[in-house]
Motif scaffolding. Structure first.
Motif, PDB file in Angstrom:
ATOM      1  N   UNK A 145       0.828  -1.215   0.000  1.00 17.19           N
ATOM      2  CA  UNK A 145       0.000   0.000   0.000  1.00 17.19           C
ATOM      3  C   UNK A 145       0.858   1.258   0.000  1.00 17.19           C
ATOM      4  N   UNK A 146       2.047   1.163   0.590  1.00 20.28           N
ATOM      5  CA  UNK A 146       2.972   2.303   0.618  1.00 20.28           C
ATOM      6  C   UNK A 146       3.803   2.397  -0.657  1.00 20.28           C
ATOM      7  N   UNK A 147       3.624   1.427  -1.569  1.00 18.80           N
ATOM      8  CA  UNK A 147       4.391   1.422  -2.805  1.00 18.80           C
ATOM      9  C   UNK A 147       5.803   0.884  -2.635  1.00 18.80           C
ATOM     10  N   UNK A 148       6.039   0.185  -1.525  1.00 17.97           N
ATOM     11  CA  UNK A 148       7.382  -0.324  -1.243  1.00 17.97           C
ATOM     12  C   UNK A 148       7.573  -1.762  -1.701  1.00 17.97           C
ATOM     13  N   UNK A 149       6.488  -2.407  -2.087  1.00 19.93           N
ATOM     14  CA  UNK A 149       6.586  -3.812  -2.468  1.00 19.93           C
ATOM     15  C   UNK A 149       5.718  -4.079  -3.685  1.00 19.93           C
ATOM     16  N   UNK A 150       6.258  -4.893  -4.604  1.00 24.32           N
ATOM     17  CA  UNK A 150       5.530  -5.293  -5.807  1.00 24.32           C
ATOM     18  C   UNK A 150       5.603  -6.810  -5.893  1.00 24.32           C
ATOM     19  N   UNK A 151       4.480  -7.471  -5.640  1.00 23.30           N
ATOM     20  CA  UNK A 151       4.483  -8.931  -5.605  1.00 23.30           C
ATOM     21  C   UNK A 151       5.295  -9.429  -4.434  1.00 23.30           C
TER      22      UNK A 151
END
Length: 243
Positions: free
Chosen positions: A28-34
């Motif tokens: 949600x914070x844009x720190x993780x993708x998959x």
């Protein structure tokens, strides 16, 4: 970048969440993708890769900065953090000194995490220290061993304050171990707790104490003299174990 690094599981333990729940917040914070940290997280120094001994790559997260970002989303540590000042004190507060007969700082370290592991305690009351290591372990094992050996050093008598920079270990000592035992040494997900033998030793030592045992979370690598000394001793023990 200076600071401590945590796996997603360790972040979850510090916030009383599962690793998957932490992953949802990181996404949600844009720190993780998959299953991977985002390019933005890596570029900002919020995440970096680490490797297991077999070469498997995984991500670790900058503990302090990511914890602050999670707090902005209303996700706070399960153990309240101690107030910080611009010049952290090198000695326990006057109130702590009045209340406790002994004050001990603890820390653990693993080179590579997992890797050669060290543990250490510093008795702030007497100036005594203790440390040791093992050839292979994790940061959490080092932190747990540091607490176990500090409790053995302190003995059962008198009121004790343990100062540690591991919220994971403080949670185990103050909350989780009793619940795990009540469930037949099973966690909420039905799995056996990690490092169970050390956890059982810690709980037995705590319950054998006649005096009160309190815990204080200390921000790691923030200039606290005794935390820094315990960290240095634990790192030295890990290097010695590495041979």
């Amino acid at each position: 970048m200076a600071g401590t690094w945590s796996t997603q599981t360790e972040l979850g333990a510090a916030h009383a969440l599962t690793a998957r729940q932490v992953g949802t917040h990181l996404a949600a914070l844009g720190l993780k993708e998959g299953t991977r940290a985002s390019e933005s997280a890596v570029a900002q120094g919020l995440a970096r890769d680490a490797r297991l001994r077999d070469g498997t790559v995984f991500f670790v997260w900058h503990t302090e900065r990511v914890t602050a970002l999670l707090a902005g989303q209303g996700v706070t540590p399960a153990v309240p953090t101690a107030p910080t000042t611009s010049a952290p004190s090198s000695t326990p507060s006057a109130a702590a000194s009045r209340r406790h007969d002994k004050v001990v700082a603890t820390d653990g370290s693993a080179l590579g995490n997992p890797g050669p592991t060290g543990w250490a305690w510093v008795d702030q009351t007497t100036g005594e220290t203790g440390s040791g290591g093992l050839a292979h372990g994790t940061n959490n094992i080092g932190e747990l061993l540091a607490l176990r050996e500090a409790l053995h050093h302190a003995g059962p008598e008198g009121d004790l304050l343990v100062r540690a920079d591991s919220q994971y270990v403080i949670n185990i000592a103050t909350r989780w171990a009793v619940g795990w035992r009540r469930r037949g040494w099973r966690k909420g997900d039905g799995k056996v707790p990690e490092n169970l033998e050390i956890v059982q030793d810690i709980l037995a030592a705590l319950e054998a104490r006649a005096g009160r045992t309190d815990f204080e979370w200390v921000r790691g690598h923030a200039g606290d003299e005794h935390n820094e000394r315990a960290d240095a001793l634990a790192n030295a023990a890990a290097r010695a174990a590495h041979g």
